[in-house]
Design a protein around this motif. Structure first.
Motif, PDB file in Angstrom:
ATOM      1  N   HIS A 126       0.786  -1.052  -0.042  1.00  0.00           N
ATOM      2  CA  HIS A 126      -0.010  -0.099   0.093  1.00  0.00           C
ATOM      3  C   HIS A 126       0.898   1.247   0.088  1.00  0.00           C
ATOM      4  CE1 HIS A 126      -3.505  -2.630   0.856  1.00  0.00           C
ATOM      5  NE2 HIS A 126      -2.576  -3.076   1.777  1.00  0.00           N
ATOM      6  N   GLU A 127       0.519   2.169  -0.832  1.00  0.00           N
ATOM      7  CA  GLU A 127       1.520   3.369  -0.928  1.00  0.00           C
ATOM      8  C   GLU A 127       0.582   4.299   0.153  1.00  0.00           C
ATOM      9  OE1 GLU A 127       1.504   4.853  -4.751  1.00  0.00           O
ATOM     10  OE2 GLU A 127       2.717   3.132  -5.458  1.00  0.00           O
ATOM     11  N   SER A 128       1.718   5.042   0.551  1.00  0.00           N
ATOM     12  CA  SER A 128       1.221   5.948   1.610  1.00  0.00           C
ATOM     13  C   SER A 128       0.453   7.344   1.023  1.00  0.00           C
ATOM     14  CB  SER A 128       2.331   6.429   2.462  1.00  0.00           C
ATOM     15  OG  SER A 128       1.811   7.398   3.525  1.00  0.00           O
ATOM     16  N   VAL A 129      -0.652   7.428   1.221  1.00  0.00           N
ATOM     17  CA  VAL A 129      -1.350   8.751   0.584  1.00  0.00           C
ATOM     18  C   VAL A 129      -1.882   9.462   1.478  1.00  0.00           C
ATOM     19  CG1 VAL A 129      -3.213   9.542  -0.941  1.00  0.00           C
ATOM     20  CG2 VAL A 129      -2.084   7.382  -1.572  1.00  0.00           C
ATOM     21  N   MET A 130      -1.442  10.995   1.535  1.00  0.00           N
ATOM     22  CA  MET A 130      -2.159  11.836   2.458  1.00  0.00           C
ATOM     23  C   MET A 130      -3.414  12.225   2.158  1.00  0.00           C
ATOM     24  SD  MET A 130      -0.665  13.782   5.192  1.00  0.00           S
ATOM     25  CE  MET A 130       0.956  13.774   4.488  1.00  0.00           C
ATOM     26  N   THR A 131      -4.354  12.283   3.425  1.00  0.00           N
ATOM     27  CA  THR A 131      -5.689  12.298   3.383  1.00  0.00           C
ATOM     28  C   THR A 131      -5.840  13.786   3.509  1.00  0.00           C
ATOM     29  OG1 THR A 131      -6.204  11.729   5.377  1.00  0.00           O
ATOM     30  CG2 THR A 131      -6.229  10.060   3.856  1.00  0.00           C
ATOM     31  N   GLU A 132      -7.171  14.439   3.174  1.00  0.00           N
ATOM     32  CA  GLU A 132      -7.587  15.743   3.389  1.00  0.00           C
ATOM     33  C   GLU A 132      -7.423  15.901   4.925  1.00  0.00           C
ATOM     34  OE1 GLU A 132      -8.346  19.389   2.688  1.00  0.00           O
ATOM     35  OE2 GLU A 132      -7.854  17.809   1.289  1.00  0.00           O
ATOM     36  N   ALA A 133      -8.049  14.992   5.465  1.00  0.00           N
ATOM     37  CA  ALA A 133      -7.989  15.009   7.210  1.00  0.00           C
ATOM     38  C   ALA A 133      -6.490  15.301   7.609  1.00  0.00           C
ATOM     39  CB  ALA A 133      -8.690  13.925   7.774  1.00  0.00           C
ATOM     40  N   ASP A 134      -5.516  14.485   6.855  1.00  0.00           N
ATOM     41  CA  ASP A 134      -4.132  14.661   7.204  1.00  0.00           C
ATOM     42  C   ASP A 134      -3.704  15.874   7.102  1.00  0.00           C
ATOM     43  OD1 ASP A 134      -4.223  12.093   8.190  1.00  0.00           O
ATOM     44  OD2 ASP A 134      -3.373  11.218   5.809  1.00  0.00           O
ATOM     45  N   ARG A 135      -3.957  16.504   5.936  1.00  0.00           N
ATOM     46  CA  ARG A 135      -3.672  17.935   5.772  1.00  0.00           C
ATOM     47  C   ARG A 135      -3.952  19.049   6.543  1.00  0.00           C
ATOM     48  NH1 ARG A 135      -5.258  15.858   0.596  1.00  0.00           N
ATOM     49  NH2 ARG A 135      -3.455  15.289  -0.804  1.00  0.00           N
ATOM     50  N   ARG A 136      -5.203  18.712   7.232  1.00  0.00           N
ATOM     51  CA  ARG A 136      -5.743  19.711   8.141  1.00  0.00           C
ATOM     52  C   ARG A 136      -5.419  19.496   9.839  1.00  0.00           C
ATOM     53  NH1 ARG A 136     -10.643  18.426   5.523  1.00  0.00           N
ATOM     54  NH2 ARG A 136     -11.278  17.308   7.356  1.00  0.00           N
ATOM     55  N   ALA A 137      -4.675  18.484   9.747  1.00  0.00           N
ATOM     56  CA  ALA A 137      -4.161  17.938  11.086  1.00  0.00           C
ATOM     57  C   ALA A 137      -3.024  19.105  11.741  1.00  0.00           C
ATOM     58  CB  ALA A 137      -3.412  16.913  11.066  1.00  0.00           C
ATOM     59  N   GLY A 138      -3.119  19.265  13.034  1.00  0.00           N
ATOM     60  CA  GLY A 138      -2.252  20.355  13.676  1.00  0.00           C
ATOM     61  C   GLY A 138      -0.822  19.900  13.533  1.00  0.00           C
ATOM     62  N   SER A 139       0.180  20.795  13.701  1.00  0.00           N
ATOM     63  CA  SER A 139       1.588  20.701  13.421  1.00  0.00           C
ATOM     64  C   SER A 139       2.016  19.861  14.320  1.00  0.00           C
ATOM     65  CB  SER A 139       2.167  22.095  13.764  1.00  0.00           C
ATOM     66  OG  SER A 139       1.929  22.613  15.087  1.00  0.00           O
ATOM     67  N   ILE A 140       1.857  19.389  15.443  1.00  0.00           N
ATOM     68  CA  ILE A 140       2.457  18.359  16.279  1.00  0.00           C
ATOM     69  C   ILE A 140       2.082  16.945  15.411  1.00  0.00           C
ATOM     70  CG2 ILE A 140       2.429  17.301  18.364  1.00  0.00           C
ATOM     71  CD1 ILE A 140       2.111  20.078  19.788  1.00  0.00           C
ATOM     72  N   ILE A 141       0.717  16.799  15.507  1.00  0.00           N
ATOM     73  CA  ILE A 141       0.351  15.494  14.775  1.00  0.00           C
ATOM     74  C   ILE A 141       0.949  15.325  13.207  1.00  0.00           C
ATOM     75  CG2 ILE A 141      -1.742  14.204  13.911  1.00  0.00           C
ATOM     76  CD1 ILE A 141      -1.384  13.854  16.645  1.00  0.00           C
ATOM     77  N   HIS A 142       0.910  16.489  12.613  1.00  0.00           N
ATOM     78  CA  HIS A 142       1.170  16.418  11.104  1.00  0.00           C
ATOM     79  C   HIS A 142       2.668  15.902  11.026  1.00  0.00           C
ATOM     80  CE1 HIS A 142       2.406  17.775   7.204  1.00  0.00           C
ATOM     81  NE2 HIS A 142       0.955  17.525   6.961  1.00  0.00           N
ATOM     82  N   ARG A 143       3.535  16.018  11.934  1.00  0.00           N
ATOM     83  CA  ARG A 143       5.013  16.053  11.753  1.00  0.00           C
ATOM     84  C   ARG A 143       5.054  14.374  11.867  1.00  0.00           C
ATOM     85  NH1 ARG A 143       8.497  18.344  16.398  1.00  0.00           N
ATOM     86  NH2 ARG A 143      10.186  17.462  14.731  1.00  0.00           N
ATOM     87  N   ILE A 144       4.304  13.633  12.368  1.00  0.00           N
ATOM     88  CA  ILE A 144       4.436  11.986  12.631  1.00  0.00           C
ATOM     89  C   ILE A 144       3.666  11.187  11.569  1.00  0.00           C
ATOM     90  CG2 ILE A 144       2.680  11.406  14.024  1.00  0.00           C
ATOM     91  CD1 ILE A 144       4.441   9.611  15.626  1.00  0.00           C
ATOM     92  N   LEU A 145       2.771  11.897  10.805  1.00  0.00           N
ATOM     93  CA  LEU A 145       2.052  11.258   9.812  1.00  0.00           C
ATOM     94  C   LEU A 145       2.743  10.773   8.728  1.00  0.00           C
ATOM     95  CD1 LEU A 145      -1.156  13.326   9.844  1.00  0.00           C
ATOM     96  CD2 LEU A 145      -0.722  11.669  11.117  1.00  0.00           C
ATOM     97  N   GLY A 146       2.440   9.923   7.948  1.00  0.00           N
ATOM     98  CA  GLY A 146       3.172   9.269   6.862  1.00  0.00           C
ATOM     99  C   GLY A 146       3.587   7.883   6.737  1.00  0.00           C
TER     100      GLY A 146
END
Length: 1287
Positions: A748-768
């Motif tokens: 599975h390829e990691s695809v950024m979702t719309e919710a991921d893009r709207r996530a806060g900076s702290i959570i956004h750093r660990i996504l992917g």
């Protein structure tokens, strides 16, 4: 409260998870006071106040008694007892300080109070139902409370911790009784809101909290006792959370109600503080609520280093486990004895944390909750007034006035019976009663001036009287007498009559139990036999990967079910008669089917079984329930022909059936004990009771003896798929989804979702995407590579989540959040939970300054190990240097990483053969090591080699090799319950059985040369009349067969094939010299060479198929034409050399002697069984005689004590009288010798002496009033004195 399995694969239930903790509402403002509880007699007494009062009384009593001399003597006595019972004292020393209080009389009162309040919960529910009619908004909470209580009552144990939870739950619900004083339309408060509008959200949250608490109690009850001990602190913390939550919710209820009741609210702060103090003591009491067995196990765990040390050390865990059950013991929860590895199940259970256990239990509990709701609704429907039934006007009426059915009420009143009656007398009287009523009805109908006929009887019921006669009294007795006591009570009569179908008369209901039950159960037994026979025919068409699961299922299930169906006394099914009862049998089958579908055919505990089948004897629903279970399992086996089933699919089905068999076993044991108490022979009674259903269960030697099995023939039903139901959807019959290999191996390829893009900076750093490894001590890596694609949680933007599949195919899910530490450092915390077989892993880590590495610690309960994740694809992460390599020489390590990754990429793009071969060899080594790890402890070299395999493989590769391993393992035949007589191992692969030996069981050997060449002596098997020799005739099976059902057919086929093969060799040797092989000489089907003895001959092929020893050994089975690798073979070898007449006569004599020895040994087994039965009966008689003698001796002792006491009183009175007479005589004797003796003086002296004797003792009278001196004593007085002293 009542009893607990979990799903229990062996010694304990499968892991379950836990709901979120209760949300504790805020404490009401101190400016406003909660109202006083309503003045209701019992339901509003809080357990907190009661327990605290008892504790305070115990403390006061102790302070009063402290320092007294009696206390010192008691302490000395306690020390003496402690020296004698050192082990008990050591165990008791482990308890909390509160245990010292609970062991006193006030402590016993605390426990009694809890039991009393818990027993009073049903009364509270009745009052709450009345209140709910006026305030419907509380109905959901009351309904949840009722269902939770009913589910807990079905448990068989009495756990004090769970009882304490229900007491707190009860106190919370009792506050709602104040609603009876509140008008539901009344508005109050600043917002002018009704009571329902103000409390609706609280009631809804309460309903959810009750469900979660009941689920936690259910999960806890399923746990193995050792698991409870190891995780005791976590469970106690969970329970304390619920106790505090219920107390807080109670305060919220009272605060909301105070607005509408208008009572004084001045002391709320003091009351809340007091409740908190009392709650602390209740929580300490919760800590003391452990059984002696749990305390002893906790001591054993502590002696070995504590819970963590025991869980991590397999040897220590085995020691603790064996300490509880004994070296050869087994827990009663091992439903599939000999099949399940109990210790591995225990390890799995211990590795599962409390939260995971409760969470995983929720789905099954919700199904049970729904079933219980339906059962309560059905009970309420039946409790409604039935047309023709009496209405009981007074609870305190006579015994007959408590009977609901009018006919039985009238008969009971006429017979003047009390609370119970002998079962046979009752049934015969009932028969005569209805016969007279029907005769009166006929006369009334034939009369010219008819009177008003009875509305309860009609001529349509006359047919039923044909079956209610003396020969069918026993089944009617069993229908009434559920407990088998021999007496029928009023409660049993009401339970029997209210259970009848709605439109049936009582005569119709009686006729069902007289003849309809046996007829319908005979029909179900025949259907069960057909289903099982079709399963055996179907298994040959199953995929190789599914065959072991089917063999394991049939090997466990068929024997037990057939033991019941073969014993049942069947009758020829009369279709016309069956139709008279089919509306009831069909409705019962539909009810069972609906309940089974609700729980997804997964019975994980005894209380689940009780919910599904309903109230009453287990034999009432046994055959219909088994039929429905087998019908579904048959559809799963049909699916096994084309699909690779989940490894647990049929195992769960087998466990479900074994729970039913456990209920059968408990019923049998209770009946056997009851028969013994009634001085009846259980073996004879089981030939009468329940149409002989338990006959073979009580004594299985009659049906499963080896002699009978060699000759037995069972029902054979060929499988024809065209005759079965078509278009059955797999999702409707299986619980585990089918998954294709492509899905298992897909990337599975990691695809950024719309919710991921709207996530806060702290959570956004660990996504992917992240790839990495976990280390354990000095081992890096300790498991296969992790590949994570983290996304933000849709319902909580401050959390992240991920899902995946472990290499063994088990699904896992990841959830996590973050914590801001001191200095603004962000720490990410997440947990990986597996569906099965693995414990939950907890991680805590931090990102580096570039955000490209996530590192930290991980573990199970604590986190003592380290992990390293990188933002690299899996293909590259397998070459990334380890922390030790980076620390040693970072530049060289990174250069090696780059060159290795590029080299592998080039080889993969070119399709290099060396690259493919290298990966294949690495996969084979990985499979070899993982298989070996299942059974043996790996060496340090093997452990390091496995770590290298983990590091160099991607998760997709590890999953692929795991599939290969599973398919390979599952394709190897596993002979359930069969062990090699030489090496003792469970036989997998080829099974070799001797045709000559074995009287109780067969002599079975594995296919190893050393085992085949072994001699089995008489010391190894007590049922052998002579040693087993390697030269004996034997046959080999390369597919598993049922050890009972299919053995006889295979045994007879092997004997017939051996006879045929010897005839072929005899005919060949008789041919003329020079005869060609083509003229009938046997030849090997593989190499074509002429076959010579010893060799193998196919048992299953119609053609004559010979296989030489070398070809069979070299190829492990041969496929040629119609001959398959899995066909069974019999060994052909030279017959014994010819002997003279004398030797032949001696051989025949030896054979006859051996036969005689076998018969004598068989008789000896039977006699031993008979002696054991006699010994049991003698022991029972001795115990009863001893009890009677003790009772009589006790009564005699009481009588003798009473008589001696009265005699002692009489002797005392006589002694007093003698003393007065002696005194009088002494005075008279002295006066006879006195001067001036005369009648008047004598009279005065006598009168004076009487007065003095009454005022004092005779000695005082003699000395004081008469001025006595020894010189004045007469001979008579001296004589009296001597007599007195002599006395």
């Amino acid at each position: 409260m009542a009893h607990s399995h979990s799903r229990d694969k062996a010694d304990a239930p499968l892991p379950h998870k836990q709901p979120p903790a209760l949300v504790h509402p805020p404490v009401p403002s101190p400016q406003r006071e909660l109202p006083r509880p309503p003045q209701v007699s019992y339901p509003n007494i809080t357990v907190v106040e009661t327990i605290t009062g008892q504790v305070d009384a115990a403390e006061a009593s102790f302070q009063e008694c402290a320092g007294r001399r009696a206390i010192k003597y008691l302490n000395l006595a306690g020390n003496a007892v402690g020296m004698v019972e050192a082990d008990v004292t050591a165990v008791q020393g482990l308890t909390s300080p509160l245990q010292l209080v609970t062991s006193t009389e006030p402590g016993k009162a605390i426990r009694h109070t809890i039991s009393t309040i818990v027993d009073g919960i049903p009364a509270l529910l009745k009052v709450l139902d009345i209140v709910a009619k006026s305030h419907p908004f509380i109905a959901i909470a009351v309904g949840a409370f009722r269902v939770a209580v009913e589910l807990d009552l079905k448990r068989r144990d009495n756990d004090k911790k769970i009882s304490l939870l229900f007491v707190e739950m009860r106190d919370m619900m009792a506050v709602l009784l104040q609603l009876k004083d509140v008008n539901r339309d009344k508005r109050a408060g600043d917002d002018n809101t009704t009571i329902s509008g103000r409390m609706q959200h609280l009631v809804e949250k309460t309903e959810q909290d009750i469900r979660k608490c009941a689920n936690a109690c259910n999960a806890y009850a399923k746990k193995n006792i050792l698991s409870k001990v190891v995780h005791s602190s976590a469970w106690d913390g969970e329970f304390k959370g619920y106790i505090q939550g219920f107390t807080t919710r109670r305060g919220e209820f009272e605060f909301a109600l105070s607005i509408y009741i208008g009572r004084a609210v001045n002391n709320v702060t003091d009351k809340l503080v007091s409740m908190e103090e009392k709650m602390d003591r209740v929580l300490r009491y919760l800590d003391a609520c452990t059984s002696p067995e749990e305390r002893e196990l906790a001591r054993q765990v502590d002696l070995r280093g504590g819970p963590q040390a025991v869980m991590q050390d397999e040897k220590l865990l085995k020691e603790v486990s064996e300490y509880r059950t004994g070296p050869s013991g087994s827990d009663r929860k091992a439903r599939t004895k000999g099949v399940v590895d109990e210790f591995k199940a225990l390890q799995t259970d211990l590795q599962t944390d409390v939260q995971t256990s409760i969470h995983q239990n929720m789905e099954q509990f919700q199904a049970k909750f729904l079933v219980q709701q339906r059962e309560l609704e059905e009970q309420m429907r039946r409790a409604m007034h039935r047309e023709g039934d009496r209405i009981i006007d007074a609870v305190n009426a006579g015994p007959h006035d408590k009977i609901i059915d009018p006919d039985i009420h009238e008969m009971w009143k006429e017979m003047r019976w009390r609370g119970s009656v002998k079962d046979r007398h009752f049934v015969l009287a009932l028969r005569e009663y209805f016969r007279e009523k029907l005769d009166q009805l006929k006369k009334t109908n034939d009369s010219e001036t008819p009177s008003v006929p009875s509305h309860r009887l009609s001529e349509e019921d006359e047919w039923s009287m044909e079956y209610i006669h003396i020969t069918r009294v026993q089944p009617i007795i069993e229908a009434f007498d559920d407990d088998g006591s021999g007496f029928i009570t009023v409660q049993e009569i009401n339970a029997f009559t209210t259970a009848r179908p709605k439109n049936w008369s009582l005569l119709h209901w009686l006729a069902y139990w007289a003849v309809g039950f046996q007829t319908s159960m005979s029909d179900y037994a025949a259907k069960i036999d057909v289903l099982l026979a079709k399963m055996f025919s179907l298994k040959r068409y199953a995929l190789p990967t599914n065959r072991n699961a089917i063999e394991q299922y049939l090997g466990t299930v068929w024997t037990r079910i057939s033991t019941l169906t073969a014993a049942f006394r069947r009758v020829e099914v009369d279709e016309a008669l069956l139709r008279k009862f089919e509306d009831y049998t069909e409705s019962e089958e539909d009810r069972l089917l609906r309940n089974l579908e609700t729980v997804k055919y997964d019975i994980d505990a005894r209380d689940t079984l009780e919910l599904i089948r309903g109230p009453g004897r287990v034999e009432k629903h046994l055959f219909p329930l088994l039929y429905l279970l087998l019908k579904r399992d048959f559809e799963i086996m049909r699916l096994a022909r084309t699909q690779c089933l989940h490894v647990d699919e049929l195992f769960d089905s087998m466990s479900t059936v074994m729970w039913v068999m456990e209920a059968v076993n408990e019923r049998h044991d209770s009946l056997a004990d009851l028969f013994k108490q009634q001085k009846l022979d259980p073996a004879q009674q089981f030939k009468i009771f329940a149409f002989e259903m338990f006959k073979y269960w009580h004594d299985e030697t009659e049906i499963w003896s080896m002699k009978r099995l060699k000759e037995a023939k069972f029902l054979e039903v060929p499988y024809d798929d065209s005759l079965e139901a078509q278009g059955v959807q797999p999702a409707s019959v299986i619980n585990y989804p089918l998954r294709s290999v492509e899905e298992l191996l897909s990337t599975h390829e990691s695809v950024m979702t719309e919710a991921d893009r709207r996530a806060g900076s702290i959570i956004h750093r660990i996504l992917g995407h992240w790839s990495g490894f976990c280390a354990k001590d000095d081992l890096y890596p300790s498991q296969a590579m992790f590949s994570l694609d983290l996304h933000v949680c849709p319902n909580n933007p401050k959390q992240f989540q991920c899902n995946g599949i472990a290499p063994n195919g088990t699904d896992w899910s990841l959830t996590g959040d973050y914590t801001i530490m001191e200095g603004g450092v962000v720490q990410y915390n997440f947990s990986v939970r597996y569906v099965a077989r693995f414990a939950t892993q907890h991680f805590s880590g931090r990102l580096d300054e570039h955000g490209s590495m996530l590192s930290g610690t991980w573990g199970f309960d604590d986190k003592p190990f380290v992990f390293y994740f990188k933002r690299l694809p899996s293909e590259l992460m397998r070459f990334y240097p380890s922390p030790a390599e980076l620390a040693s020489n970072k530049a060289r390590a990174l250069w090696h990483f780059a060159t290795s990754a590029i080299h592998a990429q080039v080889q993969r793009d070119m399709g290099s053969w060396n690259w493919l071969q290298e990966r294949w060899q690495r996969g084979k080594r990985y499979v070899e090591l993982t298989v070996r790890r299942e059974f043996y402890q790996l060496t340090s070299e093997e452990t390091a080699d496995l770590a290298r395999c983990h590091r160099i493989m991607t998760p997709e590769e590890a999953g692929l090799y795991q599939i290969f391993r599973d398919l390979r393992e599952r394709a190897i035949p596993m002979h359930t319950l069969i062990h090699c007589a030489a090496c003792g191992d469970n036989i997998r692969g080829s099974r070799v059985t001797c045709l000559c030996c074995g009287m109780k069981t067969t002599i079975d050997l594995c296919d190893k040369e050393s085992c085949l060449a072994s001699e089995i002596g008489l010391d190894a098997r007590d049922d052998l009349t002579s040693p087993h020799l390697p030269s004996h005739e034997m046959f080999k099976m390369r597919r598993a067969i049922h050890p009972f059902r299919e053995f006889g057919e295979m045994y007879r086929a092997a004997q017939s094939a051996l006879k045929t093969a010897r005839q072929v060799f005899a005919a060949t040797s008789a041919q003329q010299a020079g005869a060609s092989v083509e003229n009938g000489s046997p030849q090997c089907v593989k190499c074509g060479e002429r076959a010579s003895m010893p060799c193998w001959y196919c048992i299953e092929c119609e053609e004559r198929i010979f296989v030489c020893y070398s070809c069979d050994y070299r190829h492990g089975g041969i496929k040629a034409g119609k001959h398959q690798k899995t066909h069974a073979l019999v060994r052909c070898q030279m017959a014994a050399a010819p002997v003279d007449a004398e030797s032949e006569h001696a051989a025949k004599l030896n054979a006859r002697i051996e036969t005689l020895e076998e018969n004598i040994k068989e008789m000896d087994y039977k006699m031993q069984g008979g002696f054991a039965t006699v010994d049991e009966r003698i022991a029972v008689e001795q115990e009863q005689l001893r009890n009677r003698m003790d009772e009589r001796l006790h009564a005699l002792s009481m009588v003798m004590d009473d008589r001696l006491q009265r005699l002692s009183g009489r002797m005392t009175s006589l002694d007093e009288r003698l003393e007065r007479i002696e005194g009088l005589l002494l005075v008279l004797g002295q006066r006879f010798s006195s001067p001036g003796f005369g009648d008047g003086w004598l009279f005065q002296a006598a009168a004076s002496s009487q007065i003095h004797v009454r005022q004092s003792s005779w000695q005082g009278t003699r000395a004081d009033s008469l001025n006595y001196t020894p010189e004045a004593e007469s001979e008579f007085s001296a004589w009296v004195r001597r007599m007195r002293r002599a006395g």
